[in-house]
Design a protein around this motif. Sequence first.
Motif, PDB file in Angstrom:
ATOM      1  N   GLU A  22      26.928  25.637  38.325  1.00 35.84           N
ATOM      2  CA  GLU A  22      27.936  26.665  38.592  1.00 35.84           C
ATOM      3  C   GLU A  22      28.037  27.695  37.473  1.00 35.84           C
ATOM      4  O   GLU A  22      28.914  28.555  37.494  1.00 35.84           O
ATOM      5  N   GLU A  23      27.128  27.598  36.489  1.00 38.39           N
ATOM      6  CA  GLU A  23      27.158  28.549  35.391  1.00 38.39           C
ATOM      7  C   GLU A  23      26.895  29.966  35.900  1.00 38.39           C
ATOM      8  O   GLU A  23      26.178  30.168  36.863  1.00 38.39           O
ATOM      9  N   ARG A  24      27.506  30.928  35.205  1.00 40.36           N
ATOM     10  CA  ARG A  24      27.320  32.348  35.512  1.00 40.36           C
ATOM     11  C   ARG A  24      27.745  32.685  36.935  1.00 40.36           C
ATOM     12  O   ARG A  24      27.127  33.478  37.622  1.00 40.36           O
ATOM     13  N   ARG A  25      28.809  32.057  37.377  1.00 36.07           N
ATOM     14  CA  ARG A  25      29.376  32.323  38.697  1.00 36.07           C
ATOM     15  C   ARG A  25      30.819  32.790  38.536  1.00 36.07           C
ATOM     16  O   ARG A  25      31.492  32.476  37.562  1.00 36.07           O
ATOM     17  N   LEU A  26      31.285  33.559  39.532  1.00 32.66           N
ATOM     18  CA  LEU A  26      32.685  33.963  39.590  1.00 32.66           C
ATOM     19  C   LEU A  26      33.480  32.766  40.099  1.00 32.66           C
ATOM     20  O   LEU A  26      33.364  32.383  41.259  1.00 32.66           O
ATOM     21  N   ILE A  27      34.251  32.142  39.220  1.00 33.60           N
ATOM     22  CA  ILE A  27      34.983  30.924  39.564  1.00 33.60           C
ATOM     23  C   ILE A  27      36.287  31.236  40.283  1.00 33.60           C
ATOM     24  O   ILE A  27      36.655  30.591  41.266  1.00 33.60           O
ATOM     25  N   ARG A  28      37.005  32.226  39.796  1.00 35.45           N
ATOM     26  CA  ARG A  28      38.306  32.543  40.393  1.00 35.45           C
ATOM     27  C   ARG A  28      38.670  33.982  40.072  1.00 35.45           C
ATOM     28  O   ARG A  28      38.318  34.510  39.027  1.00 35.45           O
ATOM     29  N   ILE A  29      39.384  34.601  41.000  1.00 36.85           N
ATOM     30  CA  ILE A  29      39.929  35.936  40.750  1.00 36.85           C
ATOM     31  C   ILE A  29      41.259  36.049  41.481  1.00 36.85           C
ATOM     32  O   ILE A  29      41.416  35.552  42.592  1.00 36.85           O
ATOM     33  N   GLY A  30      42.231  36.636  40.841  1.00 36.09           N
ATOM     34  CA  GLY A  30      43.543  36.777  41.449  1.00 36.09           C
ATOM     35  C   GLY A  30      44.380  37.777  40.680  1.00 36.09           C
ATOM     36  O   GLY A  30      43.965  38.288  39.638  1.00 36.09           O
ATOM     37  N   PRO A  31      45.573  38.068  41.171  1.00 37.79           N
ATOM     38  CA  PRO A  31      46.448  39.026  40.481  1.00 37.79           C
ATOM     39  C   PRO A  31      46.998  38.419  39.200  1.00 37.79           C
ATOM     40  O   PRO A  31      47.237  37.210  39.113  1.00 37.79           O
ATOM     41  N   LEU A  32      47.202  39.249  38.218  1.00 37.17           N
ATOM     42  CA  LEU A  32      47.678  38.781  36.925  1.00 37.17           C
ATOM     43  C   LEU A  32      49.191  38.678  36.881  1.00 37.17           C
ATOM     44  O   LEU A  32      49.736  37.795  36.223  1.00 37.17           O
ATOM     45  N   HIS A  33      49.888  39.559  37.608  1.00 37.62           N
ATOM     46  CA  HIS A  33      51.345  39.607  37.500  1.00 37.62           C
ATOM     47  C   HIS A  33      52.069  39.328  38.823  1.00 37.62           C
ATOM     48  O   HIS A  33      53.284  39.239  38.828  1.00 37.62           O
TER      49      HIS A  33
END
Length: 290
Positions: free
Chosen positions: A128-139
């Motif tokens: 799973e290296e060099r993969r986008l693991i998670r993305i979401g809003p910061l606030h």
Amino acid sequence: MTYPMDDVVASLNPVRDDDIPASDEAARTLLNAITTDTPPARRRRFRLAALAATAVAAATTTLIVLSGHDSGPLRSYANAAVQIDVTGKDAYEVEVKDAYADQREFREAFAKFGLDVRLSIVPVSPGEERRLIRIGPLHASDGDLPPGGVTGTSDTDLACPPDRGACPLRVRLGGPMFHLEGADVVLGRKARPGELYQDATPEPGDRPKSLHLTGRTVDQALADLDRRSLTWAFSLGQFKPDGSGGSWNAPANWRPAGDRRITGAWMRSSNSLGLLVTPQKGDPEPDPNN
């Protein structure tokens, strides 16, 4: 005693002091003003005024030169940790040059573009290296992505030099959320020996299947791990066949009764495993702070 120069000066001035009436003070004052040199104080004031005018002219020239360097919005920025290039409206290509860099260096780079982005590079399980693991809003308070908040997010493998401890990473990010709510972006990197994998979460079954621990008793599973010199940690939870459900981590070193059954097992680092059991009365409750 007189000198020849005195005679010359006297011959040029047909008006002598004794020719001026004593009562005519205005005339005498005028004569003194004409024949007296400029006072030193007046000369100093003149020099200061000239210097001030020169300084103002220099400052004006500097302002003109600086304003001439305005080349419009920033299109690219790089520091020792990361390089960011603008590829379109709300679109950015991010290349991580140092996966172990201080988090502040990533925040600094995004801030140059007016973006509120927290980029985290975390250890992940093999493959799973060099993969986008998670993305979401910061606030965002509810943790959900805003409608249309992310578009075109993807990750790209880069060639990994064999002598590098951490391979370079690249991710393409897009969407207005990076300007509005801010974004929390997590990328994976190769874990050091013993580092916990940040993508390893409790699930039913064995991961990898070669573990062969699901269905065995706690005593059997722990005896097997001791033979392999592997450590362990328990989680409590229950899942349905469709994968829905939930779990929570038990306190460190907590272990259930030896006859209870293992319902899931996964590698949580290079030398430790996670073990899942179905919760029973008296088991540790979820931590409200997590």
